[in-house]
Design an enzyme around this catalytic site. Structure first.
Site, PDB file in Angstrom:
ATOM      1  N   THR A  25      64.849  55.872  85.028  1.00  0.00           N
ATOM      2  CA  THR A  25      64.032  54.841  85.488  1.00  0.00           C
ATOM      3  C   THR A  25      64.058  53.470  85.136  1.00  0.00           C
ATOM      4  O   THR A  25      64.128  53.241  83.750  1.00  0.00           O
ATOM      5  CB  THR A  25      62.463  55.281  85.226  1.00  0.00           C
ATOM      6  OG1 THR A  25      62.583  56.689  86.096  1.00  0.00           O
ATOM      7  CG2 THR A  25      61.347  54.496  85.369  1.00  0.00           C
ATOM      8  N   GLN A  97      67.572  61.069  92.503  1.00  0.00           N
ATOM      9  CA  GLN A  97      66.569  62.219  91.937  1.00  0.00           C
ATOM     10  C   GLN A  97      64.986  62.121  92.571  1.00  0.00           C
ATOM     11  O   GLN A  97      64.462  60.855  92.436  1.00  0.00           O
ATOM     12  CB  GLN A  97      66.419  61.930  90.336  1.00  0.00           C
ATOM     13  CG  GLN A  97      65.481  62.757  89.671  1.00  0.00           C
ATOM     14  CD  GLN A  97      65.419  62.644  88.321  1.00  0.00           C
ATOM     15  OE1 GLN A  97      64.897  61.387  87.916  1.00  0.00           O
ATOM     16  NE2 GLN A  97      65.487  63.692  87.379  1.00  0.00           N
ATOM     17  N   HIS A 174      63.510  66.608  90.389  1.00  0.00           N
ATOM     18  CA  HIS A 174      63.143  66.159  88.833  1.00  0.00           C
ATOM     19  C   HIS A 174      61.888  67.453  88.410  1.00  0.00           C
ATOM     20  O   HIS A 174      60.906  67.122  88.846  1.00  0.00           O
ATOM     21  CB  HIS A 174      62.480  65.037  88.673  1.00  0.00           C
ATOM     22  CG  HIS A 174      62.488  64.387  87.341  1.00  0.00           C
ATOM     23  ND1 HIS A 174      62.516  65.303  86.099  1.00  0.00           N
ATOM     24  CD2 HIS A 174      62.253  63.165  86.676  1.00  0.00           C
ATOM     25  CE1 HIS A 174      62.567  64.715  84.983  1.00  0.00           C
ATOM     26  NE2 HIS A 174      62.160  63.164  85.268  1.00  0.00           N
ATOM     27  N   ASN A 177      60.621  66.997  82.038  1.00  0.00           N
ATOM     28  CA  ASN A 177      60.177  65.847  81.239  1.00  0.00           C
ATOM     29  C   ASN A 177      58.577  65.754  81.539  1.00  0.00           C
ATOM     30  O   ASN A 177      58.086  64.531  81.912  1.00  0.00           O
ATOM     31  CB  ASN A 177      60.721  64.541  81.541  1.00  0.00           C
ATOM     32  CG  ASN A 177      62.264  64.516  81.066  1.00  0.00           C
ATOM     33  OD1 ASN A 177      62.499  65.426  80.475  1.00  0.00           O
ATOM     34  ND2 ASN A 177      63.045  63.672  81.425  1.00  0.00           N
ATOM     35  N   TYR A 179      56.835  66.010  84.374  1.00  0.00           N
ATOM     36  CA  TYR A 179      56.229  65.432  85.635  1.00  0.00           C
ATOM     37  C   TYR A 179      55.948  66.631  86.853  1.00  0.00           C
ATOM     38  O   TYR A 179      55.737  67.721  86.276  1.00  0.00           O
ATOM     39  CB  TYR A 179      57.386  64.523  86.558  1.00  0.00           C
ATOM     40  CG  TYR A 179      57.642  63.221  85.571  1.00  0.00           C
ATOM     41  CD1 TYR A 179      56.603  62.287  85.530  1.00  0.00           C
ATOM     42  CD2 TYR A 179      58.847  63.211  84.863  1.00  0.00           C
ATOM     43  CE1 TYR A 179      56.884  61.147  84.450  1.00  0.00           C
ATOM     44  CE2 TYR A 179      59.060  62.299  83.927  1.00  0.00           C
ATOM     45  CZ  TYR A 179      57.901  61.226  83.866  1.00  0.00           C
ATOM     46  OH  TYR A 179      58.293  60.355  83.115  1.00  0.00           O
ATOM     47  N   ARG A 226      66.801  69.400  87.871  1.00  0.00           N
ATOM     48  CA  ARG A 226      66.614  69.218  86.476  1.00  0.00           C
ATOM     49  C   ARG A 226      65.662  69.797  85.768  1.00  0.00           C
ATOM     50  O   ARG A 226      64.516  69.714  86.246  1.00  0.00           O
ATOM     51  CB  ARG A 226      66.647  67.431  86.358  1.00  0.00           C
ATOM     52  CG  ARG A 226      66.968  67.064  84.863  1.00  0.00           C
ATOM     53  CD  ARG A 226      67.217  65.522  84.595  1.00  0.00           C
ATOM     54  NE  ARG A 226      68.251  65.315  83.640  1.00  0.00           N
ATOM     55  CZ  ARG A 226      67.955  64.393  82.716  1.00  0.00           C
ATOM     56  NH1 ARG A 226      67.184  63.660  82.819  1.00  0.00           N
ATOM     57  NH2 ARG A 226      69.076  64.434  81.547  1.00  0.00           N
ATOM     58  N   ASN A 234      55.614  63.674  77.451  1.00  0.00           N
ATOM     59  CA  ASN A 234      54.425  63.729  78.242  1.00  0.00           C
ATOM     60  C   ASN A 234      53.405  64.825  78.109  1.00  0.00           C
ATOM     61  O   ASN A 234      52.889  65.344  79.081  1.00  0.00           O
ATOM     62  CB  ASN A 234      54.953  63.695  79.910  1.00  0.00           C
ATOM     63  CG  ASN A 234      55.434  62.310  80.311  1.00  0.00           C
ATOM     64  OD1 ASN A 234      54.803  61.139  79.905  1.00  0.00           O
ATOM     65  ND2 ASN A 234      56.146  62.151  81.247  1.00  0.00           N
ATOM     66  N   GLY A 316      73.151  59.085  79.533  1.00  0.00           N
ATOM     67  CA  GLY A 316      72.076  58.077  79.828  1.00  0.00           C
ATOM     68  C   GLY A 316      72.372  56.542  79.287  1.00  0.00           C
ATOM     69  O   GLY A 316      72.989  55.972  79.886  1.00  0.00           O
ATOM     70  N   ARG A 317      71.972  56.587  78.279  1.00  0.00           N
ATOM     71  CA  ARG A 317      71.669  55.265  77.468  1.00  0.00           C
ATOM     72  C   ARG A 317      73.121  54.628  77.278  1.00  0.00           C
ATOM     73  O   ARG A 317      73.215  53.518  77.958  1.00  0.00           O
ATOM     74  CB  ARG A 317      71.032  55.302  76.140  1.00  0.00           C
ATOM     75  CG  ARG A 317      69.574  55.394  76.220  1.00  0.00           C
ATOM     76  CD  ARG A 317      68.824  56.001  75.072  1.00  0.00           C
ATOM     77  NE  ARG A 317      69.589  57.400  74.670  1.00  0.00           N
ATOM     78  CZ  ARG A 317      69.181  57.865  73.570  1.00  0.00           C
ATOM     79  NH1 ARG A 317      68.582  57.493  72.671  1.00  0.00           N
ATOM     80  NH2 ARG A 317      69.790  59.322  73.444  1.00  0.00           N
TER      81      ARG A 317
HETATM   82  C1  LIG Z   1      65.317  53.883  80.304  1.00  0.00           C
HETATM   83  C2  LIG Z   1      65.358  55.461  80.557  1.00  0.00           C
HETATM   84  C3  LIG Z   1      64.707  55.977  81.747  1.00  0.00           C
HETATM   85  C4  LIG Z   1      64.824  57.221  81.868  1.00  0.00           C
HETATM   86  N1  LIG Z   1      64.323  57.782  83.110  1.00  0.00           N
HETATM   87  C5  LIG Z   1      64.408  59.075  83.576  1.00  0.00           C
HETATM   88  C6  LIG Z   1      64.277  59.392  85.025  1.00  0.00           C
HETATM   89  O1  LIG Z   1      63.790  58.830  85.809  1.00  0.00           O
HETATM   90  N2  LIG Z   1      64.571  60.857  85.201  1.00  0.00           N
HETATM   91  C7  LIG Z   1      64.840  61.879  84.201  1.00  0.00           C
HETATM   92  O2  LIG Z   1      65.181  62.730  84.674  1.00  0.00           O
HETATM   93  N3  LIG Z   1      65.196  61.217  83.097  1.00  0.00           N
HETATM   94  C8  LIG Z   1      65.000  59.946  82.708  1.00  0.00           C
HETATM   95  N4  LIG Z   1      65.447  59.638  81.498  1.00  0.00           N
HETATM   96  C9  LIG Z   1      66.269  60.602  80.395  1.00  0.00           C
HETATM   97  C10 LIG Z   1      67.568  60.454  80.696  1.00  0.00           C
HETATM   98  O3  LIG Z   1      68.010  61.012  81.968  1.00  0.00           O
HETATM   99  C11 LIG Z   1      68.445  61.228  79.438  1.00  0.00           C
HETATM  100  O4  LIG Z   1      68.179  62.601  79.603  1.00  0.00           O
HETATM  101  C12 LIG Z   1      68.327  60.767  78.177  1.00  0.00           C
HETATM  102  O5  LIG Z   1      68.557  59.364  78.152  1.00  0.00           O
HETATM  103  C13 LIG Z   1      68.965  61.282  76.970  1.00  0.00           C
HETATM  104  O6  LIG Z   1      70.424  61.029  77.338  1.00  0.00           O
HETATM  105  P1  LIG Z   1      71.374  60.190  76.599  1.00  0.00           P
HETATM  106  O7  LIG Z   1      71.163  60.515  75.099  1.00  0.00           O
HETATM  107  O8  LIG Z   1      72.637  60.141  77.082  1.00  0.00           O
HETATM  108  O9  LIG Z   1      70.697  58.570  76.758  1.00  0.00           O
HETATM  109  C14 LIG Z   1      65.446  58.375  80.840  1.00  0.00           C
HETATM  110  C15 LIG Z   1      65.965  57.616  79.900  1.00  0.00           C
HETATM  111  C16 LIG Z   1      65.910  56.352  79.569  1.00  0.00           C
HETATM  112  C17 LIG Z   1      66.476  55.995  78.532  1.00  0.00           C
END
Ligand SMILES: Cc1cc2nc3c(=O)[nH]c(=O)nc-3n(C[C@H](O)[C@H](O)[C@H](O)COP(=O)(O)O)c2cc1C
Length: 359
Positions: A25, A97, A174, A177, A179, A226, A234, A316-317
Site C-alpha cells: 500500500t 491484490q 488479501h 494482516n 483485513y 495471501r 491489526n 517488499g521493502r
Molecule cells: C509500505 C508497506 C505497505 C504494505 N502494504 C501491504 C498491502 O497492501 N498488502 C499486503 O498484503 N501486504 C502489505 N505489506 C506487507 C508486504 O507485502 C511484505 O509482506 C512485508 O513488507 C515483508 O516483506 P519484506 O521483508 O520483503 O519487506 C506492506 C509492507 C510495506 C512495507
C-alpha cells in the site's frame, strides 16, 4: 546456476524469474483512482517475475485508508489499464491484490454512503490515520448482515471481472494482516453465532465463498490468496487452534485448486515467526504454487527455492526502495534503504525517485 533469476511457470503464465514484488500500500491514488504516477512506479519495477499491486478495494466499503485505490468504478478500471499496459509493455506480469479493509478503516476515509463493516462489532485497538482529522480511534464496525455478506461476495466477483477488463494477469485475495477476510477467519474478530461463526468450518465459510465466486467469475488459474498464519498485525492475537485452523484452510484451498497460496511472515518486522512446520503444512497439503515472503535477501531466496520450500519468493521493502533490485542483487551491488517517512505520503518523493544504477 541460479534458480531465482531463471524463468518459471505460474499456472499458464511464464514469469521472467522467481522473484515477486510483494503487495505494498502506497497511498498515492488520489480519489481512489490509479494515475500516471502509479504507472511510472509499477513500470519501474517491471523486471520482477510478477508484481502484486498494493491492496485495492473491491467495494466503497473496503477503502479503509486514505488514497488507496479501488477496482469497482469505470474510472478505476481505466486508471489500472494504464498500469497493466505499462508493465506488460516492459515484459512484466501483474496481479491486483483485492483488499477489503473491514474494521481497519475510518468513516472519514470512506466515500459518501459507504460504511465500516466487519463480521462482529469488535473495534481494533489503536488508531487510524485520516487525511482530514489526523489520527482517530478505530470505530466499532457495523455487523455484516446476511445481505451484506451476499453483496460483498458479489462485489469481489465483480472486482475480479473488472481486474480482467483492466488487463491484469490475475488477482490475489488479501486474506492476511487483519483485513476483512482474516477478520472472518479469526475468533477474536468473528463472534457470530450464524453459519459464518463458531467452528473453523463456519469461520472459513466467507473466504471460501469469496473464492468460489471469484473462481466462477474469472477461473482458478487467475486466483491466488495471501494468508498470515500466526500474524498479529491489526490487533489479531495468537490463539490455541491457529495451526489446526490454517491446516483446514490449506486443505480447502487445495480442493478449490486455485493458482497459489502466498504466506506472510513478518518476523523481520518484529512479529512472531511463522513456524517452519506451518509453512511445510501449506507446502504439503497445497499442490499448486506456494509463495513465501518476509525479510528475504538474494541468498536466503536462492536457498529456500533450492530446498524446495516454495516455488516463488516475494519481496517488499527491497523492491520499494530499488526499482532495479534484480540488477543489484545479481551483481551484488549495494541496495538503497527504504525511507519509512514516505511510505504512505502523497506525491513522487520516496515513490518514483529512488536512484537506479547507471545503465
Ligand atoms: C509500505 C508497506 C505497505 C504494505 N502494504 C501491504 C498491502 O497492501 N498488502 C499486503 O498484503 N501486504 C502489505 N505489506 C506487507 C508486504 O507485502 C511484505 O509482506 C512485508 O513488507 C515483508 O516483506 P519484506 O521483508 O520483503 O519487506 C506492506 C509492507 C510495506 C512495507
Amino acid at each position: 546456476m541460479s534458480i531465482l533469476y531463471s524463468k518459471t511457470a505460474l499456472g499458464p503464465l511464464t514469469l521472467q524469474n522467481h522473484l515477486v514484488m510483494a503487495p505494498m500500500t502506497r497511498c498515492r491514488a488520489n480519489d481512489n483512482i490509479p494515475n500516471a504516477l502509479m504507472m511510472e512506479y509499477y513500470a519501474q519495477r517491471s523486471k520482477a517475475g510478477l508484481i502484486i499491486t498494493e491492496g485495492t478495494s473491491p467495494s466503497p466499503n473496503g477503502l479503509g485508508y486514505p488514497r488507496i485505490p479501488g477496482i469497482f468504478s469505470p474510472a478505476q478500471i481505466e486508471g489500472w489499464k494504464g498500469v497493466t499496459d505499462a508493465v506488460h509493455s516492459k515484459g512484466g506480469k501483474i496481479f491486483i491484490q483485492l483488499m477489503h479493509c473491514g474494521r481497519i478503516a475510518h468513516e472519514l476515509n470512506l466515500p459518501a454512503g459507504a460504511c465500516v463493516m466487519a463480521p462482529s462489532a469488535v473495534a481494533a485497538s489503536g488508531e487510524m490515520y485520516t487525511d482530514t482529522e489526523g489520527m482517530k480511534p478505530h470505530p466499532v464496525p457495523k455487523v455484516m448482515t446476511g445481505e451484506d455478506i451476499k453483496t460483498t461476495i458479489a462485489e469481489y466477483a465483480q472486482a475480479a471481472k473488472n481486474a480482467v477488463a483492466a488487463g491484469f494477469d490475475g488477482i490475489e485475495l488479501h486474506s492476511a494482516n487483519g483485513y476483512l477476510l482474516e477478520q472472518f477467519i479469526r475468533p477474536n474478530t468473528n463472534q457470530r453465532i450464524d453459519g459464518y461463526g463458531g467452528t473453523i468450518e463456519n469461520r472459513a465459510r466467507f473466504v471460501l465463498e469469496v473464492i468460489d465466486a471469484v473462481i466462477g467469475a474469472i477461473g482458478k488459474d487467475m486466483v491466488g490468496i495471501r494468508l498470515s498464519p500466526y500474524g498479529v498485525f491489526n490487533d489479531m492475537p495468537l490463539y490455541d487452534k491457529m495451526e489446526a485452523d490454517y491446516t483446514y484452510l490449506a486443505q480447502q484451498l487445495n480442493v478449490r485448486g486455485l493458482l497459489y497460496i502466498h504466506l506472510v511472515d513478518h518476523s523481520a518486522m518484529g512479529a512472531p515467526p511463522v513456524p517452519d512446520a506451518m509453512k511445510a503444512t501449506s507446502r504439503n497439503l497445497f499442490k499448486r504454487t506456494l509463495i513465501l515472503s518476509g525479510g528475504y535477501d538474494a541468498e536466503r531466496a536462492e536457498s529456500d527455492l533450492a530446498a524446495g520450500k516454495c516455488d516463488l519468493i516475494a519481496v517488499g521493502r527491497p523492491f520499494l526502495a530499488n526499482p532495479d533490485l534484480l540488477t543489484r542483487w545479481k551483481t551484488g551491488a549495494v541496495v538503497n534503504a527504504p525511507d519509512m517517512d514516505t511510505f504512505y505520503t502523497p506525491g513522487p518523493k520516496g515513490y518514483t525517485d529512488y536512484p537506479v544504477l547507471n545503465k
